[in-house]
Design a protein around this motif. Sequence first.
Motif, mmCIF file in Angstrom:
data_model
loop_
_atom_site.group_PDB
_atom_site.id
_atom_site.type_symbol
_atom_site.label_atom_id
_atom_site.label_comp_id
_atom_site.label_asym_id
_atom_site.label_seq_id
_atom_site.Cartn_x
_atom_site.Cartn_y
_atom_site.Cartn_z
ATOM 1 N N GLU A 1 -8.595 -25.787 1.335
ATOM 2 C CA GLU A 1 -7.276 -25.389 1.835
ATOM 3 C C GLU A 1 -7.377 -24.838 3.251
ATOM 4 N N GLU A 2 -8.394 -24.030 3.510
ATOM 5 C CA GLU A 2 -8.590 -23.484 4.853
ATOM 6 C C GLU A 2 -8.865 -24.598 5.867
ATOM 7 N N GLN B 1 -10.487 -23.129 -2.169
ATOM 8 C CA GLN B 1 -10.004 -22.302 -1.059
ATOM 9 C C GLN B 1 -10.578 -22.765 0.279
ATOM 10 N N ILE B 2 -11.834 -23.192 0.258
ATOM 11 C CA ILE B 2 -12.436 -23.730 1.486
ATOM 12 C C ILE B 2 -11.703 -24.982 1.940
ATOM 13 N N LEU C 1 -14.977 -24.290 9.714
ATOM 14 C CA LEU C 1 -14.289 -22.995 9.598
ATOM 15 C C LEU C 1 -14.955 -21.942 10.472
ATOM 16 N N ILE D 1 -13.844 -17.988 11.654
ATOM 17 C CA ILE D 1 -13.888 -17.385 10.320
ATOM 18 C C ILE D 1 -15.334 -16.997 10.020
ATOM 19 N N LEU E 1 -15.256 -17.541 -0.624
ATOM 20 C CA LEU E 1 -14.193 -18.469 -1.003
ATOM 21 C C LEU E 1 -14.681 -19.459 -2.051
ATOM 22 N N ASN F 1 -5.662 -26.333 6.718
ATOM 23 C CA ASN F 1 -4.869 -25.470 7.598
ATOM 24 C C ASN F 1 -5.369 -25.554 9.034
ATOM 25 N N VAL F 2 -6.684 -25.553 9.193
ATOM 26 C CA VAL F 2 -7.269 -25.652 10.531
ATOM 27 C C VAL F 2 -6.928 -26.988 11.167
ATOM 28 N N LYS G 1 -17.021 -14.080 5.029
ATOM 29 C CA LYS G 1 -15.741 -14.359 4.359
ATOM 30 C C LYS G 1 -15.773 -15.724 3.690
ATOM 31 N N ILE G 2 -16.312 -16.732 4.404
ATOM 32 C CA ILE G 2 -16.370 -18.094 3.849
ATOM 33 C C ILE G 2 -17.173 -18.102 2.557
ATOM 34 N N ASN H 1 -17.712 -28.452 6.006
ATOM 35 C CA ASN H 1 -16.501 -27.628 5.984
ATOM 36 C C ASN H 1 -16.783 -26.209 6.477
#
Length: 304
Positions: free
Chosen positions: A76-77, A73-74, A56, A61, A69, A80-81, A65-66, A52
């Motif tokens: 969910e990102e 949250q990872i 990202l 990203i 998370l 989204n991707v 920042k990763i 994952n």
Amino acid sequence: MSTYTIKDLEHLTGIKAHTLRIWEQRYKIIIPKRSDTNIRYYNDDDLKLMLNVSLLNSHGIKISKIAKLTQEQIREEVFNVLNTSDNYSDQITQLTTSMLNFDEFQFEKIISSSILKYSFEESMINIILPFLTRIGFLWQIGAISPAQEHFISHLVRQKIIVALDAIVLRDDKDKPRFTLFLPEGELHEITLLFASYIIKSRGFKVTYLGQSLPMQELKEVYKTTPSEYMLTVSTSLLKIGNLQDYILQLGKEFPDTKILLTGRQVIGMDYELTENAELLPSLPGFIQMIEGLAQKYLLSDTNA
């Protein structure tokens, strides 16, 4: 739970071992375990996380920042991707995760959305078959288990069979017939199944004989149901003895049939072929050949 070396993680995620070590030290994104003899290793959870993270990071990203998370949250990102991505490699990464988790629901979600976005055939060519090639390599080097490979192969096989069942067949006696089979001892059927889909979807007749077919059985079928074309795939080391002899035998036993050969055991091996045999080095080349035949018969129907 499986264990992995840092090289295994590199092969599976695409993240260089050197980069993984820097991320471990700088961001504590994963912490390797230690064996009784102080050898570093990683577990399934580490691998899934880094798959994952790799996805990202490849979408811009930053790792800093990763690393902040949570696991949720990872995830969910990642979703989204995937919902906005047209990158086939992203789908392949998530199929790898579904295989590691034995997660049929995730597999189904990824493939169904891909088919809606691209079509079944395009999804097979650009996502599923490259993914299967990748896991075949990973299985050979011991990075995944036979159970994981069998699990995902079964799901892919089901998808192809459903697609085959959806093809409306026509009894067109003027079109040639293809006989599809695997040599005795060969069990890897997915390429042959997809070839059947390609041929049938272009309106041709198929006699599908499947896995591990003895030569004598092939000859018996041919007596009652001859075909203009035969297609066979050699993926693994066979139990038929010398592959060169087998290829020549096919050409001589069925002189009035075009013998089409493919698979990693024959491509690039410089085998001697009979005049009625042909190597198919690539899937696009095979599809082009079938579409050329379909166009030829369409024109003949139009002129009739």
